[in-house]
Design a protein around this motif. Structure first.
Motif, PDB file in Angstrom:
ATOM      1  N   PHE A 202       0.857  -1.180   0.000  1.00 59.40           N
ATOM      2  CA  PHE A 202       0.000   0.000   0.000  1.00 59.40           C
ATOM      3  C   PHE A 202       0.900   1.239   0.000  1.00 59.40           C
ATOM      4  O   PHE A 202       1.750   1.402   0.873  1.00 59.40           O
ATOM      5  N   MET A 203       0.700   2.101  -0.998  1.00 63.69           N
ATOM      6  CA  MET A 203       1.576   3.240  -1.195  1.00 63.69           C
ATOM      7  C   MET A 203       0.970   4.532  -0.637  1.00 63.69           C
ATOM      8  O   MET A 203      -0.209   4.811  -0.821  1.00 63.69           O
ATOM      9  N   PHE A 204       1.820   5.304   0.041  1.00 57.34           N
ATOM     10  CA  PHE A 204       1.459   6.627   0.531  1.00 57.34           C
ATOM     11  C   PHE A 204       2.497   7.630   0.032  1.00 57.34           C
ATOM     12  O   PHE A 204       3.660   7.284  -0.175  1.00 57.34           O
ATOM     13  N   SER A 205       2.054   8.849  -0.149  1.00 58.98           N
ATOM     14  CA  SER A 205       2.952   9.932  -0.547  1.00 58.98           C
ATOM     15  C   SER A 205       3.126  10.892   0.612  1.00 58.98           C
ATOM     16  O   SER A 205       2.311  10.933   1.537  1.00 58.98           O
ATOM     17  N   MET A 206       4.185  11.705   0.538  1.00 56.81           N
ATOM     18  CA  MET A 206       4.456  12.650   1.615  1.00 56.81           C
ATOM     19  C   MET A 206       5.100  13.907   1.035  1.00 56.81           C
ATOM     20  O   MET A 206       6.009  13.831   0.201  1.00 56.81           O
ATOM     21  N   ASN A 207       4.585  15.050   1.439  1.00 52.68           N
ATOM     22  CA  ASN A 207       5.191  16.340   1.149  1.00 52.68           C
ATOM     23  C   ASN A 207       5.400  17.062   2.471  1.00 52.68           C
ATOM     24  O   ASN A 207       4.435  17.269   3.222  1.00 52.68           O
ATOM     25  N   ASP A 208       6.655  17.420   2.749  1.00 52.81           N
ATOM     26  CA  ASP A 208       7.007  17.967   4.066  1.00 52.81           C
ATOM     27  C   ASP A 208       6.538  16.999   5.143  1.00 52.81           C
ATOM     28  O   ASP A 208       6.877  15.832   5.105  1.00 52.81           O
ATOM     29  N   GLU A 209       5.702  17.449   6.091  1.00 54.15           N
ATOM     30  CA  GLU A 209       5.272  16.561   7.173  1.00 54.15           C
ATOM     31  C   GLU A 209       3.891  15.958   6.933  1.00 54.15           C
ATOM     32  O   GLU A 209       3.345  15.277   7.810  1.00 54.15           O
ATOM     33  N   VAL A 210       3.315  16.162   5.742  1.00 53.56           N
ATOM     34  CA  VAL A 210       1.954  15.715   5.453  1.00 53.56           C
ATOM     35  C   VAL A 210       1.979  14.417   4.640  1.00 53.56           C
ATOM     36  O   VAL A 210       2.532  14.374   3.536  1.00 53.56           O
ATOM     37  N   VAL A 211       1.348  13.371   5.185  1.00 54.87           N
ATOM     38  CA  VAL A 211       1.218  12.092   4.487  1.00 54.87           C
ATOM     39  C   VAL A 211      -0.146  12.073   3.796  1.00 54.87           C
ATOM     40  O   VAL A 211      -1.160  12.452   4.388  1.00 54.87           O
ATOM     41  N   HIS A 212      -0.179  11.603   2.536  1.00 52.55           N
ATOM     42  CA  HIS A 212      -1.430  11.648   1.790  1.00 52.55           C
ATOM     43  C   HIS A 212      -1.438  10.552   0.729  1.00 52.55           C
ATOM     44  O   HIS A 212      -0.465   9.808   0.565  1.00 52.55           O
ATOM     45  N   THR A 213      -2.556  10.465   0.017  1.00 53.11           N
ATOM     46  CA  THR A 213      -2.680   9.507  -1.089  1.00 53.11           C
ATOM     47  C   THR A 213      -2.866  10.259  -2.403  1.00 53.11           C
ATOM     48  O   THR A 213      -3.489   9.742  -3.335  1.00 53.11           O
ATOM     49  N   GLY A 214      -2.329  11.462  -2.466  1.00 48.62           N
ATOM     50  CA  GLY A 214      -2.481  12.293  -3.655  1.00 48.62           C
ATOM     51  C   GLY A 214      -1.567  11.885  -4.791  1.00 48.62           C
ATOM     52  O   GLY A 214      -0.982  10.799  -4.802  1.00 48.62           O
ATOM     53  N   TYR A 215      -1.428  12.773  -5.745  1.00 53.05           N
ATOM     54  CA  TYR A 215      -0.695  12.504  -6.982  1.00 53.05           C
ATOM     55  C   TYR A 215       0.776  12.213  -6.671  1.00 53.05           C
ATOM     56  O   TYR A 215       1.534  13.091  -6.255  1.00 53.05           O
ATOM     57  N   ALA A 216       1.184  10.971  -6.898  1.00 49.32           N
ATOM     58  CA  ALA A 216       2.498  10.508  -6.457  1.00 49.32           C
ATOM     59  C   ALA A 216       3.649  11.240  -7.146  1.00 49.32           C
ATOM     60  O   ALA A 216       4.708  11.447  -6.543  1.00 49.32           O
TER      61      ALA A 216
END
Length: 232
Positions: A202-216
């Motif tokens: 299961f893949m998750f993305s992260m920008n700075d300190e925010v984990v999300h399931t947005g555009y990888a």
């Protein structure tokens, strides 16, 4: 200002007294070798690191025995120790392990062990494992051996979490950050790599300190939650 008000201000807030007295008696805890450098050089990076460990702590909460591969100075390992029964942290750099052991607290009895996972699996069986900011340092031709040795230490129901910078992020990374990054991947490549060793990823993305399931493709960091070790 009355004398009583002056006395209260001089004494500080009384509900902090026990905490301050304990710290004064025990000594102020210090950052580790790598976390100390981050706090000196780029404090925001320390926030990002702690956020990744918080994600792991939430995902592995309730596990009996958890393994950290590439624990570095062990500073952030306590976040995981808060939610699981026990943690063993390993690293192949003796300087990091010595530093982690020197700062180990009786309140947080984490085991830190010198071990090179590329050379052999960690002895014992674990129902959870994680490795943050390590895979990108492993040459592509050696990544399967690295993952096989981790998998060998996991139980049949074990879960592995791997965190690594995205390939796209390297365009914006500092020269120091990119140093040693020989194996960054796209989200699709990371998932394909992990699926060679686990039945579910299961893949998750992260920008700075925010984990999300947005555009990888716009993410700076990936977290792969890998379940059901293949062949077990």
């Amino acid at each position: 200002m009355s004398n009583s008000t002056k006395t209260l201000l001089g004494a500080g807030e009384q509900h902090y007294k026990n905490r301050i007295d304990e710290i004064v008696e025990r000594g102020v805890e210090r950052l580790g070798l790598m976390t100390g450098w981050a706090w000196h050089d780029d404090p925001r990076h320390l926030l990002f690191t702690l956020s990744r460990y918080k994600f792991v702590a939430k995902m592995l909460a309730g596990r009996d025995r958890v393994l950290e591969i590439g624990c570095s100075d062990g500073f952030a390992t306590r976040l995981v120790a808060q939610t699981v029964k026990s943690v063993v942290g390993v690293d192949f750099d003796a300087r990091f392990i010595d530093d982690a052991i020197a700062r180990r607290s009786e309140r947080w009895p984490i085991d830190f062990v010198l071990h090179d996972v590329l050379a052999s699996p960690v002895p014992g069986t674990f129902d959870g494992a994680y490795s943050l900011d390590v895979l990108e340092h492993i040459p592509a031709e050696e990544e399967d051996r690295f993952l096989q040795n981790i998998r060998a230490s996991l139980s049949a129901s074990g879960t592995l979490i791997v965190g690594t910078p995205s390939l796209a992020s390297q365009h914006y990374a500092s020269p120091q950050s990119k140093e040693g990054h020989v194996n960054c991947k796209t989200a699709e490549e990371l998932k394909a790599t992990m699926l060679r060793h686990f039945d579910q990823v299961f893949m998750f993305s992260m920008n700075d300190e925010v984990v999300h399931t947005g555009y990888a493709n716009m993410a700076h960091y990936y977290l792969a939650v890998c379940c059901s070790p293949a062949g077990q």
